[in-house]
Design an enzyme around this catalytic site. Structure first.
Site, short mmCIF file in Angstrom:
data_model
loop_
_atom_site.label_atom_id
_atom_site.label_comp_id
_atom_site.label_asym_id
_atom_site.label_seq_id
_atom_site.Cartn_x
_atom_site.Cartn_y
_atom_site.Cartn_z
N CYS A 25 47.53 37.03 48.47
CA CYS A 25 47.55 35.57 48.50
C CYS A 25 48.16 35.10 49.82
O CYS A 25 49.35 35.33 50.06
CB CYS A 25 48.36 35.02 47.32
SG CYS A 25 48.44 33.22 47.29
N HIS B 21 35.99 37.25 48.04
CA HIS B 21 35.58 35.88 48.41
C HIS B 21 34.08 35.83 48.66
O HIS B 21 33.51 36.79 49.21
CB HIS B 21 36.30 35.43 49.68
CG HIS B 21 37.79 35.33 49.54
ND1 HIS B 21 38.43 34.18 49.17
CD2 HIS B 21 38.75 36.27 49.67
CE1 HIS B 21 39.73 34.40 49.10
NE2 HIS B 21 39.96 35.67 49.39
N GLU C 51 39.19 28.65 43.31
CA GLU C 51 39.85 29.95 43.29
C GLU C 51 39.63 30.70 41.97
O GLU C 51 39.71 30.11 40.89
CB GLU C 51 41.36 29.80 43.52
CG GLU C 51 41.72 29.51 44.95
CD GLU C 51 43.16 29.83 45.25
OE1 GLU C 51 43.71 30.76 44.62
OE2 GLU C 51 43.76 29.12 46.09
N GLY D 46 41.18 32.67 51.55
CA GLY D 46 39.87 32.02 51.64
C GLY D 46 39.59 31.51 53.04
O GLY D 46 38.46 31.56 53.52
N1 LIG Z 1 43.21 33.10 43.23
C1 LIG Z 1 43.26 34.20 44.20
C2 LIG Z 1 44.73 34.53 44.57
C3 LIG Z 1 45.39 33.43 45.36
C4 LIG Z 1 44.77 33.30 46.73
C5 LIG Z 1 45.06 32.01 47.46
N2 LIG Z 1 45.93 31.09 46.80
C6 LIG Z 1 45.54 32.28 48.88
O1 LIG Z 1 46.32 31.49 49.43
O2 LIG Z 1 45.06 33.30 49.46
C7 LIG Z 1 42.59 35.45 43.62
O3 LIG Z 1 42.58 35.61 42.39
O4 LIG Z 1 42.11 36.27 44.44
#
Ligand SMILES: N[C@H](CCC[C@H](N)C(=O)O)C(=O)O
Length: 276
Positions: free
Chosen positions: A71, A163, A212, A224
């Site tokens: 993250c 992604h 997300e 992302g």
């Molecule tokens: N929901 C994402 C994790 C948080 C990623 C995002 N909040 C960031 O800042 O990279 C997943 O399940 O891969």
């Protein structure tokens, strides 16, 4: 339990430090505490843990209770937390994550508080089956995916978490709620996927909005933004450094040609501390 409410460009987290390992009930706790009506409210629950490979370890649970491998916004918050709370006196530290291993982090501090953070997000994973997707190609560029009769074209990038980057006419006005959940859970994506909708405005600036995995629409997504930059280079849309503009603000992303590593620079903020 002591916690600090933090965010990176409005992507917000409940940050917990002091556990020696991920609690067994972390998933259920994430669902309960991230609830914006019956709990504290956040996109995720983040634990700062010891590491035998780095200065610290970060584990993150999405608000639906699923654990993410990585993250970007949270790792900047963790770096700020450990610096501002005196757990380190160094402006260059390392943080370990499940999805990207040991990540060097550089803090820009003023008056003892970290303001902006530059993170080595590692090398993107582009082999379709490793992102993972069900597509055996390397890389997966401009691939079709159809939901409810509408075909989208996506580029698949993993930053440790998966992604799918989709280019649209107007990212800021895109109907995330209508299309995001269907794409997130499409059978092409065996571990579901984060979906980025991007509009390229120049070779140095891209608007992006994100649905997300495990959290839904957030104001920003660091991994992302990295995936969007990598995809935009692969598609010939941008240079290797660009500003990715999200609903919550801007991130500067660079995909270094020599090392192949992606660097993300952006802010992190602490809002309040509490006990629950
Ligand atoms: N929901 C994402 C994790 C948080 C990623 C995002 N909040 C960031 O800042 O990279 C997943 O399940 O891969």
């Amino acid at each position: 339990m002591q916690f600090t409410k933090m965010h990176g460009l409005g992507n917000d987290f409940i940050v917990v430090h002091g556990e020696q390992a991920l609690p067994a009930d972390a998933s259920a706790l994430a669902v309960r505490l991230c609830n914006r009506f019956f709990g504290i409210g956040a996109d995720g629950l983040v634990y700062i843990l010891p590491s035998d490979r780095a200065d610290f370890m970060m584990r993150i649970m999405n608000s639906d209770g699923s654990e993410a491998e990585q993250c970007g916004n949270a790792i900047r918050c963790v770096a700020k937390y450990v610096y501002d709370n005196g757990l380190t006196d160094r402006a260059e530290i390392t943080i370990e994550t499940l999805g990207a291993g040991v990540q060097p982090v550089q803090l820009e501090a003023a008056e003892g508080k970290a303001q902006r953070v530059r993170v080595d997000m590692g090398k993107p994973i582009l082999n379709g089956l490793d992102v993972p997707t069900a597509i055996d190609a390397n890389p997966v560029i401009d691939a079709p995916v159809t939901v409810d009769g509408r075909e989208f074209r996506f580029t698949a990038v993993s930053m440790g978490n998966p992604h799918a980057v989709i280019y649209v006419e107007d990212a800021a006005g895109f109907d995330l709620a209508k299309w995001g959940p269907k794409l997130e859970t499409h059978p092409l994506f065996p571990r579901k996927i984060n979906v980025e909708f991007a509009t390229v405005n120049s070779r140095g600036q891209v608007d992006m909005r994100v649905w997300e995995r495990g959290a839904g629409p957030t104001l920003a997504c660091g991994t992302g933004a990295c995936a969007t930059l990598v995809s935009s280079v692969l598609n010939g849309h941008t240079d290797r450094q660009a500003t990715i503009s999200l609903a919550g603000g801007d991130l500067l992303i660079e995909w270094d040609e020599e090392s192949g590593r992606v660097y993300m620079t952006g802010p992190a903020a602490a809002v309040y501390t509490g006990t629950i």
